[in-house]
Write a protein that holds these residues in place. Structure first.
Motif, short mmCIF file in Angstrom:
data_model
loop_
_atom_site.label_atom_id
_atom_site.label_comp_id
_atom_site.label_asym_id
_atom_site.label_seq_id
_atom_site.Cartn_x
_atom_site.Cartn_y
_atom_site.Cartn_z
N SER A 102 0.83 -1.21 0.00
CA SER A 102 0.00 0.00 0.00
C SER A 102 0.87 1.26 0.00
CB SER A 102 -0.92 -0.01 1.22
OG SER A 102 -1.66 1.19 1.30
N PHE A 103 1.94 1.23 0.79
CA PHE A 103 2.84 2.38 0.85
C PHE A 103 3.53 2.62 -0.49
CE2 PHE A 103 7.25 3.83 1.47
CZ PHE A 103 6.99 5.11 1.97
N LEU A 104 4.04 1.54 -1.10
CA LEU A 104 4.72 1.68 -2.38
C LEU A 104 3.77 2.19 -3.46
CD1 LEU A 104 6.86 -1.60 -2.39
CD2 LEU A 104 7.63 0.74 -1.92
N SER A 105 2.51 1.77 -3.37
CA SER A 105 1.53 2.19 -4.37
C SER A 105 1.23 3.68 -4.28
CB SER A 105 0.24 1.38 -4.19
OG SER A 105 -0.70 1.72 -5.19
N ILE A 106 1.34 4.23 -3.08
CA ILE A 106 0.94 5.62 -2.86
C ILE A 106 2.14 6.57 -2.79
CG2 ILE A 106 0.97 5.79 -0.32
CD1 ILE A 106 -1.96 6.76 -2.62
N VAL A 107 3.35 6.04 -2.91
CA VAL A 107 4.57 6.87 -2.78
C VAL A 107 4.54 8.11 -3.66
CG1 VAL A 107 7.03 6.92 -3.38
CG2 VAL A 107 6.16 5.17 -1.85
N PRO A 108 4.16 8.03 -4.94
CA PRO A 108 4.18 9.25 -5.77
C PRO A 108 3.32 10.38 -5.21
CG PRO A 108 3.96 7.30 -7.15
CD PRO A 108 3.79 6.85 -5.73
N PHE A 109 2.22 10.01 -4.52
CA PHE A 109 1.34 11.05 -3.99
C PHE A 109 2.05 11.87 -2.91
CE2 PHE A 109 -1.96 12.58 -1.05
CZ PHE A 109 -2.76 13.29 -1.93
N TYR A 110 2.94 11.25 -2.16
CA TYR A 110 3.64 11.97 -1.10
C TYR A 110 4.45 13.15 -1.65
CZ TYR A 110 2.68 8.16 2.20
OH TYR A 110 2.06 7.25 3.01
N PHE A 111 4.89 13.03 -2.89
CA PHE A 111 5.77 14.04 -3.47
C PHE A 111 5.04 15.07 -4.34
CE2 PHE A 111 8.35 10.30 -2.62
CZ PHE A 111 9.41 10.86 -1.90
N LYS A 112 3.72 14.94 -4.42
CA LYS A 112 2.95 15.94 -5.19
C LYS A 112 2.83 17.23 -4.39
CE LYS A 112 0.48 12.71 -8.12
NZ LYS A 112 -0.82 12.22 -8.63
N ASN A 113 2.67 18.34 -5.09
CA ASN A 113 2.68 19.63 -4.41
C ASN A 113 1.42 19.82 -3.55
OD1 ASN A 113 0.52 21.17 -5.98
ND2 ASN A 113 1.91 20.58 -7.66
N TRP A 114 1.55 20.73 -2.60
CA TRP A 114 0.50 20.94 -1.60
C TRP A 114 -0.80 21.44 -2.23
CZ3 TRP A 114 -0.93 19.41 2.89
CH2 TRP A 114 -1.83 20.15 3.66
N ASP A 115 -0.69 22.29 -3.24
CA ASP A 115 -1.91 22.83 -3.88
C ASP A 115 -2.73 21.70 -4.50
OD1 ASP A 115 -1.30 25.40 -3.16
OD2 ASP A 115 -0.22 25.84 -5.03
N TYR A 116 -2.06 20.74 -5.11
CA TYR A 116 -2.76 19.61 -5.71
C TYR A 116 -3.49 18.80 -4.63
CZ TYR A 116 -3.57 15.11 -8.00
OH TYR A 116 -4.15 13.96 -8.49
N LYS A 117 -2.81 18.58 -3.50
CA LYS A 117 -3.42 17.82 -2.41
C LYS A 117 -4.63 18.54 -1.83
CE LYS A 117 0.90 15.51 -1.15
NZ LYS A 117 1.93 15.27 -0.12
N LEU A 118 -4.57 19.87 -1.80
CA LEU A 118 -5.71 20.65 -1.32
C LEU A 118 -6.91 20.51 -2.26
CD1 LEU A 118 -4.13 23.99 -0.02
CD2 LEU A 118 -5.34 22.26 1.33
N ILE A 119 -6.62 20.50 -3.58
CA ILE A 119 -7.70 20.35 -4.57
C ILE A 119 -8.39 19.01 -4.41
CG2 ILE A 119 -8.16 20.10 -7.04
CD1 ILE A 119 -5.91 22.13 -7.55
N VAL A 120 -7.60 17.95 -4.24
CA VAL A 120 -8.16 16.60 -4.07
C VAL A 120 -8.98 16.54 -2.78
CG1 VAL A 120 -7.63 14.16 -3.75
CG2 VAL A 120 -6.29 15.52 -5.36
N ALA A 121 -8.44 17.13 -1.71
CA ALA A 121 -9.14 17.12 -0.42
C ALA A 121 -10.48 17.84 -0.53
CB ALA A 121 -8.26 17.77 0.64
N ARG A 122 -10.50 18.98 -1.20
CA ARG A 122 -11.73 19.74 -1.33
C ARG A 122 -12.75 18.97 -2.16
NH1 ARG A 122 -14.77 22.30 1.44
NH2 ARG A 122 -12.91 23.37 2.26
N LYS A 123 -12.33 18.29 -3.20
CA LYS A 123 -13.25 17.50 -4.02
C LYS A 123 -13.93 16.42 -3.18
CE LYS A 123 -11.04 18.01 -8.57
NZ LYS A 123 -12.24 18.48 -9.29
N ILE A 124 -13.15 15.76 -2.33
CA ILE A 124 -13.70 14.69 -1.50
C ILE A 124 -14.66 15.25 -0.46
CG2 ILE A 124 -13.12 12.90 0.20
CD1 ILE A 124 -10.48 12.51 -1.31
N ILE A 125 -14.30 16.38 0.15
CA ILE A 125 -15.17 16.99 1.16
C ILE A 125 -16.50 17.40 0.54
CG2 ILE A 125 -15.47 19.01 2.64
CD1 ILE A 125 -12.45 18.88 3.22
N ASP A 126 -16.44 17.99 -0.67
CA ASP A 126 -17.66 18.45 -1.33
C ASP A 126 -18.51 17.31 -1.86
OD1 ASP A 126 -16.90 21.02 -0.78
OD2 ASP A 126 -16.00 21.38 -2.76
#
Length: 394
Positions: A102-126
């Motif tokens: 599971s960790f290896l599968s998600i490793v690329p996400f750890y290195f994505k920029n903060w703005d992208y992670k905020l966009i994904v988070a907002r989509k899920i919340i909405d």
């Protein structure tokens, strides 16, 4: 409300780890079980109940590997409690493979920029339905975790139940059933039962979430399955408060161990602490007291439970068990009384002299107290008077 419940779980878990790891290292697995569940609860809160995109971005996907540790931690804890063993074998590390994948599968996400992670988070919340289709995994679709988490947990629960039933039948061969064994088995029944109910309700909720045509926050938050899952998981840390002796584990008395030792000294003053008991560890309690009395380890300022466990090659939680349930005295209490008893003999020998502070300090150090202050404090607590006043009364 859920955020406070999860915070309570984390606090209980950390307190359990910090204050009891030295007593019984097996508690680290129970702590891991509670912490991983609490982290999952936080993610659930930020996704379905909160509206904070920053916090959602922190927890979203980053803690995915912990989903696959629920089962192993619970399994290791139950096994360690039943077998009185906390070390992992080489084969045990295979249990962590799902979490590693599971960790290896998600490793690329750890290195994505903060703005992208905020966009994904907002989509899920909405719109929570985004979780059904959004993929950040490399080795497998990340939305598999929605149903994969409870599925893997259920597999481990089945293995844990089988383990408990097998050992429950064989525990009798280690000696008569003691109050501690009965208490531990009752605790494990509660722990496994509540975990199974929580997992079953959560599994059912995950299936409904995946296969429902429309999923929104209101539907998730009003789901009876959600309430049941929260109640079941909340009850687990509360049970720890109701079963504090569980931290000692089940002392497994191995037949033949120290079976024929003989008392080498007359230790009647020490054995007055030993209560009548049919516990198989009665013999070990006497063995501990024999050595304390004969070797006079209590005269060493560094004498503690770690010291005793090392000298006698007895697990610390066995020693705590003997003191609390057989000797029926705290280790520190007995140690202080033995030191004071020795100090009183020295005081009586010098009662005709005018004792100076240096003399008192010498007696304190000779009796095992690290400082004169500790000696006076312990003496006054035990005898109700100071050492100097005690000498004057002789």
């Amino acid at each position: 409300m859920l955020i406070y419940i999860v915070a309570f779980k984390l606090i209980i878990s950390l307190v359990l780890a910090v204050f009891n790891f030295r007593v019984n290292k097996n508690t680290i697995y129970l702590t891991g079980f509670l912490v991983t569940i609490a982290l999952s609860g936080l993610l659930h809160y930020f996704a379905f109940m909160g509206d904070n995109a920053s916090l959602m971005a922190v927890f979203n996907y980053h803690i995915t590997p912990t989903y696959y540790l629920f089962g192993p931690f619970l399994f290791f804890y139950v096994r360690g409690t039943l077998t009185d063993r906390n070390k992992l074998s080489r084969r045990d590390y295979f249990h962590f493979i799902p979490a590693v994948i599971s960790f290896l599968s998600i490793v690329p996400f750890y290195f994505k920029n903060w703005d992208y992670k905020l966009i994904v988070a907002r989509k899920i919340i909405d719109n929570p339905e985004v979780l059904k289709v959004w993929n950040e995994g490399v080795l497998y679709p990340s939305y598999f975790n929605v149903i994969g988490r409870p599925m893997f947990f259920m597999i481990y629960l089945i293995a844990t139940i089988a383990l408990f039933l097998r050992y429950n039948r064989s525990l009798a061969k280690y000696g008569p059933v003691s109050a501690q064994k009965t208490l531990i088995k009752r605790w494990l029944v509660w722990l496994i039962s509540l975990s199974t109910l929580a997992c079953a309700s959560y599994f059912a909720g995950a299936i409904m979430f995946i296969f429902s045509d429309v999923v929104n926050k209101e539907l998730v938050n009003s789901s009876p399955l959600g309430y049941l899952t929260g109640v079941f998981f909340l009850t687990i840390p509360l049970l720890i408060l109701a079963f504090p002796p569980i931290l000692y584990g089940i002392p497994i008395h191995k037949k033949g161990k120290r079976k024929n030792f003989e008392h080498k000294v007359d230790a009647s003053d020490v054995y007055s602490f030993v209560g009548k008991s049919d516990d198989p560890f009665q013999q070990d309690a006497k063995y501990i007291l024999d050595n304390i009395h004969e070797e006079k380890w209590y005269l060493d300022p560094e004498f503690n439970v770690d010291f005793l466990a090392l000298k006698l090659d007895i697990p610390k939680h066995h020693i705590y068990y003997c003191f609390n349930y057989i000797i029926k005295s705290k280790f520190t209490k007995l140690r202080a009384q033995l030191r004071i008893s020795h100090a009183k003999k020295l005081l009586e020998e010098k009662k005709s002299q005018n004792l100076s502070q240096d003399d008192m300090e010498s007696i304190a150090l000779t009796s095992g107290f690290g400082t004169l202050y500790r000696f006076i404090s312990a003496f006054q607590e035990e005898e109700g008077t100071t050492p100097m006043e005690y000498v004057k009364k002789l």
